[in-house]
Design a protein around this motif. Sequence first.
Motif, PDB file in Angstrom:
ATOM      1  N   ALA A 167      -7.854  -6.840 -14.269  1.00 20.00           N
ATOM      2  CA  ALA A 167      -8.202  -5.656 -13.473  1.00 20.00           C
ATOM      3  C   ALA A 167      -9.546  -5.085 -13.902  1.00 20.00           C
ATOM      4  N   GLN A 168      -9.800  -5.053 -15.205  1.00 21.27           N
ATOM      5  CA  GLN A 168     -11.056  -4.497 -15.707  1.00 21.27           C
ATOM      6  C   GLN A 168     -12.249  -5.365 -15.316  1.00 21.27           C
ATOM      7  N   LEU A 169     -12.093  -6.684 -15.419  1.00 19.79           N
ATOM      8  CA  LEU A 169     -13.180  -7.582 -15.030  1.00 19.79           C
ATOM      9  C   LEU A 169     -13.473  -7.470 -13.534  1.00 19.79           C
ATOM     10  N   THR A 170     -12.421  -7.400 -12.741  1.00 14.90           N
ATOM     11  CA  THR A 170     -12.594  -7.278 -11.288  1.00 14.90           C
ATOM     12  C   THR A 170     -13.340  -5.993 -10.951  1.00 14.90           C
ATOM     13  N   ALA A 171     -12.958  -4.907 -11.614  1.00 21.04           N
ATOM     14  CA  ALA A 171     -13.623  -3.623 -11.374  1.00 21.04           C
ATOM     15  C   ALA A 171     -15.092  -3.670 -11.776  1.00 21.04           C
ATOM     16  N   ALA A 172     -15.431  -4.550 -12.733  1.00 21.98           N
ATOM     17  CA  ALA A 172     -16.810  -4.670 -13.188  1.00 21.98           C
ATOM     18  C   ALA A 172     -17.625  -5.633 -12.335  1.00 21.98           C
ATOM     19  N   GLY A 173     -17.009  -6.190 -11.293  1.00 23.59           N
ATOM     20  CA  GLY A 173     -17.736  -7.055 -10.375  1.00 23.59           C
ATOM     21  C   GLY A 173     -17.627  -8.537 -10.654  1.00 23.59           C
ATOM     22  N   VAL A 174     -16.793  -8.928 -11.604  1.00 18.21           N
ATOM     23  CA  VAL A 174     -16.577 -10.346 -11.891  1.00 18.21           C
ATOM     24  C   VAL A 174     -15.538 -10.896 -10.913  1.00 18.21           C
ATOM     25  N   GLU A 175     -15.793 -12.071 -10.355  1.00 18.40           N
ATOM     26  CA  GLU A 175     -14.802 -12.712  -9.493  1.00 18.40           C
ATOM     27  C   GLU A 175     -13.816 -13.466 -10.388  1.00 18.40           C
ATOM     28  N   SER A 228     -12.534 -27.932  -9.064  1.00 16.54           N
ATOM     29  CA  SER A 228     -13.377 -28.678  -8.119  1.00 16.54           C
ATOM     30  C   SER A 228     -13.738 -27.826  -6.915  1.00 16.54           C
ATOM     31  N   ARG A 229     -12.769 -27.035  -6.472  1.00 14.39           N
ATOM     32  CA  ARG A 229     -12.985 -26.232  -5.262  1.00 14.39           C
ATOM     33  C   ARG A 229     -13.865 -25.019  -5.547  1.00 14.39           C
ATOM     34  N   GLU A 230     -13.628 -24.331  -6.658  1.00  9.76           N
ATOM     35  CA  GLU A 230     -14.266 -23.040  -6.905  1.00  9.76           C
ATOM     36  C   GLU A 230     -15.506 -23.120  -7.794  1.00  9.76           C
ATOM     37  N   ARG A 231     -15.620 -24.170  -8.602  1.00  5.32           N
ATOM     38  CA  ARG A 231     -16.767 -24.350  -9.497  1.00  5.32           C
ATOM     39  C   ARG A 231     -17.068 -23.061 -10.290  1.00  5.32           C
ATOM     40  N   PRO A 232     -16.120 -22.618 -11.122  1.00  4.91           N
ATOM     41  CA  PRO A 232     -16.311 -21.374 -11.881  1.00  4.91           C
ATOM     42  C   PRO A 232     -17.343 -21.541 -12.986  1.00  4.91           C
ATOM     43  N   ASP A 233     -17.798 -20.398 -13.499  1.00  9.70           N
ATOM     44  CA  ASP A 233     -18.769 -20.400 -14.594  1.00  9.70           C
ATOM     45  C   ASP A 233     -18.103 -20.540 -15.955  1.00  9.70           C
ATOM     46  N   VAL A 234     -16.877 -20.007 -16.076  1.00 12.13           N
ATOM     47  CA  VAL A 234     -16.190 -19.961 -17.368  1.00 12.13           C
ATOM     48  C   VAL A 234     -14.696 -20.141 -17.138  1.00 12.13           C
ATOM     49  N   PHE A 235     -14.038 -20.803 -18.089  1.00 11.61           N
ATOM     50  CA  PHE A 235     -12.578 -20.906 -18.115  1.00 11.61           C
ATOM     51  C   PHE A 235     -12.090 -20.119 -19.332  1.00 11.61           C
ATOM     52  N   LEU A 263     -15.146  -2.609 -23.984  1.00 13.39           N
ATOM     53  CA  LEU A 263     -14.700  -3.980 -24.216  1.00 13.39           C
ATOM     54  C   LEU A 263     -15.025  -4.910 -23.060  1.00 13.39           C
ATOM     55  N   THR A 264     -14.985  -4.416 -21.836  1.00 12.93           N
ATOM     56  CA  THR A 264     -15.310  -5.278 -20.701  1.00 12.93           C
ATOM     57  C   THR A 264     -16.775  -5.708 -20.754  1.00 12.93           C
ATOM     58  N   ALA A 265     -17.650  -4.800 -21.143  1.00 14.84           N
ATOM     59  CA  ALA A 265     -19.070  -5.153 -21.292  1.00 14.84           C
ATOM     60  C   ALA A 265     -19.245  -6.235 -22.356  1.00 14.84           C
ATOM     61  N   ARG A 266     -18.500  -6.122 -23.452  1.00 13.91           N
ATOM     62  CA  ARG A 266     -18.584  -7.139 -24.506  1.00 13.91           C
ATOM     63  C   ARG A 266     -18.064  -8.481 -24.021  1.00 13.91           C
ATOM     64  N   LEU A 267     -16.984  -8.467 -23.243  1.00 17.84           N
ATOM     65  CA  LEU A 267     -16.425  -9.718 -22.739  1.00 17.84           C
ATOM     66  C   LEU A 267     -17.402 -10.406 -21.782  1.00 17.84           C
ATOM     67  N   ILE A 268     -18.024  -9.647 -20.918  1.00 15.52           N
ATOM     68  CA  ILE A 268     -19.004 -10.229 -19.995  1.00 15.52           C
ATOM     69  C   ILE A 268     -20.180 -10.810 -20.775  1.00 15.52           C
ATOM     70  N   ASP A 269     -20.572 -10.158 -21.857  1.00 15.34           N
ATOM     71  CA  ASP A 269     -21.633 -10.706 -22.708  1.00 15.34           C
ATOM     72  C   ASP A 269     -21.225 -12.061 -23.297  1.00 15.34           C
ATOM     73  N   VAL A 309     -14.876 -16.477 -12.944  1.00 13.29           N
ATOM     74  CA  VAL A 309     -14.139 -16.822 -14.164  1.00 13.29           C
ATOM     75  C   VAL A 309     -12.687 -17.138 -13.835  1.00 13.29           C
ATOM     76  N   VAL A 310     -12.199 -18.265 -14.327  1.00 17.83           N
ATOM     77  CA  VAL A 310     -10.769 -18.578 -14.261  1.00 17.83           C
ATOM     78  C   VAL A 310     -10.096 -17.990 -15.492  1.00 17.83           C
ATOM     79  N   VAL A 311      -9.065 -17.173 -15.291  1.00 22.16           N
ATOM     80  CA  VAL A 311      -8.283 -16.622 -16.400  1.00 22.16           C
ATOM     81  C   VAL A 311      -6.917 -17.295 -16.371  1.00 22.16           C
ATOM     82  N   ALA A 312      -6.615 -18.058 -17.414  1.00 24.53           N
ATOM     83  CA  ALA A 312      -5.390 -18.866 -17.473  1.00 24.53           C
ATOM     84  C   ALA A 312      -4.424 -18.287 -18.499  1.00 24.53           C
TER      85      ALA A 312
END
Length: 396
Positions: A27-35, A76-83, A376-382, A3-6
């Motif tokens: 920090a919360q997303l990273t701790a949950a295993g999201v790149e 182009s380089r990272e091809r993320p799933d979500v912006f 909240l992190t679980a909801r965001l990943i959903d 995920v790109v966080v802008a």
Amino acid sequence: MKVVVAHNRYREAIPSGENVIVDTEIAQLTAAGVEVLPFQRASDSIGDLPLTEKALLPLSPIYGRSAQRDLGELLSRERPDVFHLHNPYPLLSPWVVKTAHKHGVPVVQTVHNYRQVCSSGLYFRDGHNCFDCRGKALGWPAIQHKCYRGSTAQSALMATTLAVHRPTWKSVDRYIALTDRIAAHLTEYGIPDDRIVVKPNGLPDPGEPAPLGTGFLYAARLSPEKGLDLLLNAWRRHPDSSIGHLRIAGDGELRPLAEQAAAERADVTYLGALDRAGMTAARTAAAVVVAVPTWNDVLPTVILEAMSAGRPVLGTDVGGIPYLLGLDSPATAAGWAVPPDAAALAAALPIAAAEAARYAPAARDRYLRAFHPDVLTARLIDIYTGLQANSHPAPR
């Protein structure tokens, strides 16, 4: 998941709950295993920009050429799933939504204010709530009243940006509304309900609360919409030291009001601007946190911090504050909310002082149930997962 966080960071000299929330969410997303791939610009960097970029700076809210170039390379380089976009102004521009879509990346935006319509983002000017630009193709009132940074030229640019990017905002795949008030704002703007999700911000758990302190803490940017004048007006209706002590933390244009009150009364202390450790200490020393904005404040971080520390909150019933405090369930509410009126606030102050200990456990429980990062992190990943499935694509 990648995920790109802008986010365009606000100036560090002015405390920004939004900056804190973005950092916390990463920090919360990273701790949950999201790149997480942060894509950020900082308003503090404007003074150091090359001359060519400074020359183009007035157009950045509309386009932001260097941001689009750098973002395109990243996508182009990272091809993320979500912006995931937070604040785009002034250096990113809403055009990042178009850039993400050009690369086939779905877009989610967390809406922290009302800037789809209002140039200042506050629905507030000259000491009162203002909705003059609602329903207008171009926000002429914002230009007339210099609503953006007190400048006619910058207000004209922002109003033009909002008009130009109305189709851009309507192409966002999913909106995260921090409260029900923001959801209503987006619906009125024309966003379909199936593209709006209500999910508040959260904060890391500071651990079990310290024993309740004494008195009241007001901690905010000292600007008119944050209600310092309202609070001091209410406070002065009580004899000196009759309802406890008031500590004021923060800085801004109304600092002289805080200094004057501290000089006049033994029950008021002005703490100045505090760092994070200082704020924690001030909160620990208090029994009640006061948050009394007069504008429709979306989601004051100071309230989340208070509840996480087991401190009940005395607020005004504006914006997202009733939602934050859970006032729809009085038996488990995390505090009190009154109209932004000096008499109503003055009447509530001694009640809050007397009942703080009874409300403190409810404040902590409200945080754990509704604003803890695990929830909240679980909801965001959903939300991200739903975007990947592309079940409700927005029109391009």
